[in-house]
Write a protein that holds these residues in place. Sequence first.
Motif, PDB file in Angstrom:
ATOM      1  N   UNK A  60       0.870  -1.365  -0.124  1.00 36.70           N
ATOM      2  CA  UNK A  60       0.103  -0.083   0.522  1.00 36.70           C
ATOM      3  C   UNK A  60       0.458   1.246  -0.245  1.00 36.70           C
ATOM      4  N   UNK A  61       1.456   1.287   0.976  1.00 41.71           N
ATOM      5  CA  UNK A  61       2.579   2.817   1.025  1.00 41.71           C
ATOM      6  C   UNK A  61       3.745   2.727  -0.440  1.00 41.71           C
ATOM      7  N   UNK A  62       4.433   1.398  -1.000  1.00 41.01           N
ATOM      8  CA  UNK A  62       5.312   1.748  -1.709  1.00 41.01           C
ATOM      9  C   UNK A  62       5.182   0.955  -2.615  1.00 41.01           C
ATOM     10  N   UNK A  63       4.022   0.670  -3.350  1.00 40.15           N
ATOM     11  CA  UNK A  63       3.847  -0.469  -4.746  1.00 40.15           C
ATOM     12  C   UNK A  63       3.025  -0.149  -5.359  1.00 40.15           C
ATOM     13  N   UNK A  64       1.704   0.031  -4.635  1.00 43.72           N
ATOM     14  CA  UNK A  64       0.588   0.337  -5.238  1.00 43.72           C
ATOM     15  C   UNK A  64       0.549   0.989  -6.858  1.00 43.72           C
ATOM     16  N   UNK A  65       1.176   2.802  -6.322  1.00 39.40           N
ATOM     17  CA  UNK A  65       0.911   3.924  -6.731  1.00 39.40           C
ATOM     18  C   UNK A  65       1.940   2.948  -8.265  1.00 39.40           C
ATOM     19  N   UNK A  89      -4.089   2.330   3.303  1.00 43.17           N
ATOM     20  CA  UNK A  89      -5.356   1.657   2.594  1.00 43.17           C
ATOM     21  C   UNK A  89      -5.326   1.905   1.441  1.00 43.17           C
ATOM     22  N   UNK A  90      -5.496   3.934   1.930  1.00 51.47           N
ATOM     23  CA  UNK A  90      -6.848   4.790   0.698  1.00 51.47           C
ATOM     24  C   UNK A  90      -5.184   4.252  -0.174  1.00 51.47           C
ATOM     25  N   UNK A  92      -4.180   1.786  -2.314  1.00 47.38           N
ATOM     26  CA  UNK A  92      -5.148   1.257  -2.844  1.00 47.38           C
ATOM     27  C   UNK A  92      -6.528   1.217  -3.174  1.00 47.38           C
ATOM     28  N   UNK A  93      -7.369   1.616  -2.066  1.00 50.01           N
ATOM     29  CA  UNK A  93      -8.580   1.998  -2.651  1.00 50.01           C
ATOM     30  C   UNK A  93      -8.599   3.547  -3.850  1.00 50.01           C
ATOM     31  N   UNK A  94      -7.606   4.028  -3.713  1.00 52.36           N
ATOM     32  CA  UNK A  94      -7.323   5.574  -5.241  1.00 52.36           C
ATOM     33  C   UNK A  94      -7.133   5.099  -5.999  1.00 52.36           C
ATOM     34  N   UNK A  95      -6.370   3.789  -6.321  1.00 54.45           N
ATOM     35  CA  UNK A  95      -5.844   3.484  -7.706  1.00 54.45           C
ATOM     36  C   UNK A  95      -6.619   3.511  -8.270  1.00 54.45           C
ATOM     37  N   UNK A  96      -6.786   3.932  -9.706  1.00 55.10           N
ATOM     38  CA  UNK A  96      -7.386   3.379 -10.582  1.00 55.10           C
ATOM     39  C   UNK A  96      -7.336   2.566 -11.275  1.00 55.10           C
ATOM     40  N   UNK A  97      -6.312   1.883 -11.467  1.00 54.11           N
ATOM     41  CA  UNK A  97      -6.033  -0.152 -11.662  1.00 54.11           C
ATOM     42  C   UNK A  97      -6.625  -0.932 -10.593  1.00 54.11           C
ATOM     43  N   UNK A  98      -6.969  -0.459  -9.171  1.00 54.59           N
ATOM     44  CA  UNK A  98      -7.146  -1.687  -8.436  1.00 54.59           C
ATOM     45  C   UNK A  98      -9.058  -1.521  -8.688  1.00 54.59           C
ATOM     46  N   UNK A  99      -9.352  -2.973  -9.218  1.00 58.19           N
ATOM     47  CA  UNK A  99     -10.212  -3.319  -9.962  1.00 58.19           C
ATOM     48  C   UNK A  99     -11.203  -3.688  -8.888  1.00 58.19           C
ATOM     49  N   UNK A 100     -11.193  -4.436  -7.847  1.00 57.15           N
ATOM     50  CA  UNK A 100     -11.356  -5.070  -6.285  1.00 57.15           C
ATOM     51  C   UNK A 100     -10.397  -5.425  -5.184  1.00 57.15           C
ATOM     52  N   UNK A 101     -10.781  -5.203  -4.476  1.00 62.57           N
ATOM     53  CA  UNK A 101     -10.091  -5.571  -3.223  1.00 62.57           C
ATOM     54  C   UNK A 101     -10.646  -6.927  -1.878  1.00 62.57           C
ATOM     55  N   UNK A 102      -9.998  -8.367  -2.158  1.00 62.96           N
ATOM     56  CA  UNK A 102     -10.843  -9.061  -1.232  1.00 62.96           C
ATOM     57  C   UNK A 102      -9.913  -9.820  -0.581  1.00 62.96           C
TER      58      UNK A 102
END
Length: 106
Positions: A60-65, A89-90, A92-102
């Motif tokens: 969340x902090x270093x990779x998702x962006x 965690x935001x 992840x939620x703010x990523x335009x590429x994250x379609x869903x999070x389970x």
Amino acid sequence: AMGCESLPAAYFYGKTGSRHSAEELKTWMANCHGVLWIRMGTGRLQPNGQRPKTNAGRFAQDVVRGITKPFILVTTDGDAYIPSYVRAYNNILDSPYCLAWYTQNY
């Protein structure tokens, strides 16, 4: 389908408490897409009262962006609470590429 061919097999077979550096996760996940699995890890407090950095937290902090392809995130394998133990965690939620999070332990 898993979309991280660059993840080493040892990542998938590691113990629940296995942790990887932000640099390792960035390198392995730079071109990921599809279903991404991130180990949650343990949320037990350290003797100093701090929660340890988990793979989910580092993601969340270093990779998702840095991920620029659509993905579905799955976070399992651990007792850390999601999103409580993932301060960023935001991201992840703010990523335009994250379609869903389970996840588990919500």
